[in-house]
Write an enzyme that holds these catalytic residues in place. Structure first.
Site, mmCIF file in Angstrom:
data_model
loop_
_atom_site.group_PDB
_atom_site.id
_atom_site.type_symbol
_atom_site.label_atom_id
_atom_site.label_comp_id
_atom_site.label_asym_id
_atom_site.label_seq_id
_atom_site.Cartn_x
_atom_site.Cartn_y
_atom_site.Cartn_z
ATOM 1 N N ASP A 154 -1.070 0.848 7.968
ATOM 2 C CA ASP A 154 0.040 -0.142 8.599
ATOM 3 C C ASP A 154 1.239 0.634 8.329
ATOM 4 O O ASP A 154 2.260 0.176 7.920
ATOM 5 C CB ASP A 154 0.071 -1.408 8.533
ATOM 6 C CG ASP A 154 0.181 -1.953 7.210
ATOM 7 O OD1 ASP A 154 -0.112 -1.183 6.201
ATOM 8 O OD2 ASP A 154 0.764 -2.858 6.745
ATOM 9 N N HIS A 211 1.946 0.025 -4.444
ATOM 10 C CA HIS A 211 0.549 -0.401 -3.840
ATOM 11 C C HIS A 211 -0.158 0.627 -3.333
ATOM 12 O O HIS A 211 -1.508 0.734 -3.809
ATOM 13 C CB HIS A 211 0.913 -1.619 -2.784
ATOM 14 C CG HIS A 211 1.783 -2.648 -3.185
ATOM 15 N ND1 HIS A 211 1.561 -3.423 -4.305
ATOM 16 C CD2 HIS A 211 3.139 -2.862 -2.715
ATOM 17 C CE1 HIS A 211 2.433 -4.333 -4.417
ATOM 18 N NE2 HIS A 211 3.555 -3.983 -3.652
HETATM 19 C C1 BDR Z 1 0.690 -4.200 0.829
HETATM 20 O O1 BDR Z 1 1.686 -4.826 1.974
HETATM 21 C C2 BDR Z 1 2.451 -3.812 2.518
HETATM 22 O O2 BDR Z 1 3.584 -4.232 2.634
HETATM 23 C C3 BDR Z 1 2.302 -2.673 1.765
HETATM 24 O O3 BDR Z 1 2.497 -1.401 2.459
HETATM 25 C C4 BDR Z 1 0.991 -2.623 0.852
HETATM 26 O O4 BDR Z 1 -0.162 -2.001 1.732
HETATM 27 C C5 BDR Z 1 1.409 -4.867 -0.384
HETATM 28 O O5 BDR Z 1 0.967 -6.031 -0.549
HETATM 29 CA CA CA Z 2 0.196 -0.714 3.650
#
Ligand code: BDR
Ligand code: CA
Length: 317
Positions: free
Chosen positions: A12, A249
């Protein structure tokens, strides 16, 4: 030399997705067979546009097809996006040159099914957003579970707090029903959640290092990272009291898919909560001595964060 891993990245494309994709396209140990997009940090069209522009920025030495995926959760009404975390355009309001390719007309779920068939058990999926595309693919062909080698999921939180609600991580919370289908499907899942991603931080000092040491051909990438990460660092300062730093992340999830030894996994029975208003999207692990509730998945519980961040930076040096 270890075998090159063939991956589809489902993203995303926000700030940390962008860095994860850049890393994957630079890594000689990964072959990105394609990128599928999904709503989440931004709407799916912006996520697709960001992905196409990031591919151009990476100057990948091979073609990387992009397939557009879901624009909403399986069952829930669409919610808003995360401009406060990722900026209005999802990449920290950084400006990137227009893309040099277009997205496929083939849909993300069909693309995943086709590549899984073609690659005959060799394909790894790395999901960096909601699990909606994978759930759609499973609905079309449940035998996908036997055709994919492993799925590295950025999502969930087992022994730490959530990040959108007290107990839920954003990617699972954004479509709990899809996550529930994927977790219960029998796919071989490694859940790279907040338990490890919150310990894997990139800082301004790391970006300064990159600015001094990057290869000339990666200069534009580093300029982009400095702009986009400044936005991310500011969110994490306000939300988590981080100083000029943010958790990696999505990059950690790609790194773990490439080099599994960077994380320590424990098999746990996990259920995705879909009913409760307070706890929707919680990844509930049965931690009792004799667990019986949920589907066994590998949950990353520890990480060699220093090596992970070092490896991430080294791709651009
Ligand atoms: C996840 O949520 C999104 O904001 C980041 O891209 C990551 O995939 C972290 O909780
Ligand atoms: Ca993400």
């Amino acid at each position: 030399m270890t075998q090159v891993r063939k991956v589809i990245i489902d993203a995303d494309t926000g700030i940390d997705d962008a860095l994860a994709i850049l890393y994957a396209l630079k890594s000689p140990a990964l072959r990105v067979e394609g990128i599928t997009t999904v709503f989440g940090n931004v709407d799916v069209h912006q996520a697709t546009e960001n992905t196409l522009r990031i591919i151009r920025l990476a100057n990948a030495p091979y073609e990387v097809p992009v397939a557009i995926g879901a624009d909403r959760p399986l069952k829930r009404p669409p919610t808003g996006f995360s401009a406060h975390v990722h900026g209005h355009n999802g990449i920290g309001d950084a400006e990137l040159p227009a893309a040099s390719q277009q997205a496929l007309t083939e849909r993300a779920d069909d693309f995943i099914l086709r590549k899984a068939e073609e690659l005959d058990g060799e394909l790894f999926l790395v999901t960096l957003g909601r699990l909606t595309n994978v759930a759609h693919a499973l609905a079309k062909d449940p035998s996908l579970t036997r055709k994919i080698k492993q799925v590295y999921v950025m999502g969930g939180a087992v022994q730490v707090a959530g990040n959108v609600t007290p107990v839920a991580e954003a990617n699972i919370w954004g479509d709990p029903e899809a996550a529930d289908i994927v977790f219960a499907s029998g796919l071989d899942i490694v859940m790279v959640g907040l338990d490890v991603t919150m310990k894997t931080n990139l800082s301004m000092a790391h970006l300064d290092f990159l600015q001094r040491r990057c290869r000339p051909e990666n200069r534009e990438i580093v300029d982009f990272l400095r702009t986009s990460m400044a936005y991310y660092f500011e969110f994490y300062r306000q939300a988590n009291h981080f100083v000029d730093a943010a958790p990696m992340h999505d990059p950690l999830t790609v790194l773990a898919a490439e080099e599994p030894g960077l994380v320590t996994n424990r098999t746990m029975r996990v259920t995705v909560e879909c009913e409760s208003a307070l706890c929707a999207g919680m990844t509930v692990a049965d931690l009792r001595p004799s667990p019986s509730v949920g589907t066994p998945v590998q949950v990353s519980i520890d990480v060699d964060a220093e090596t992970a961040v070092g490896k991430l930076l080294s791709a651009f040096i």
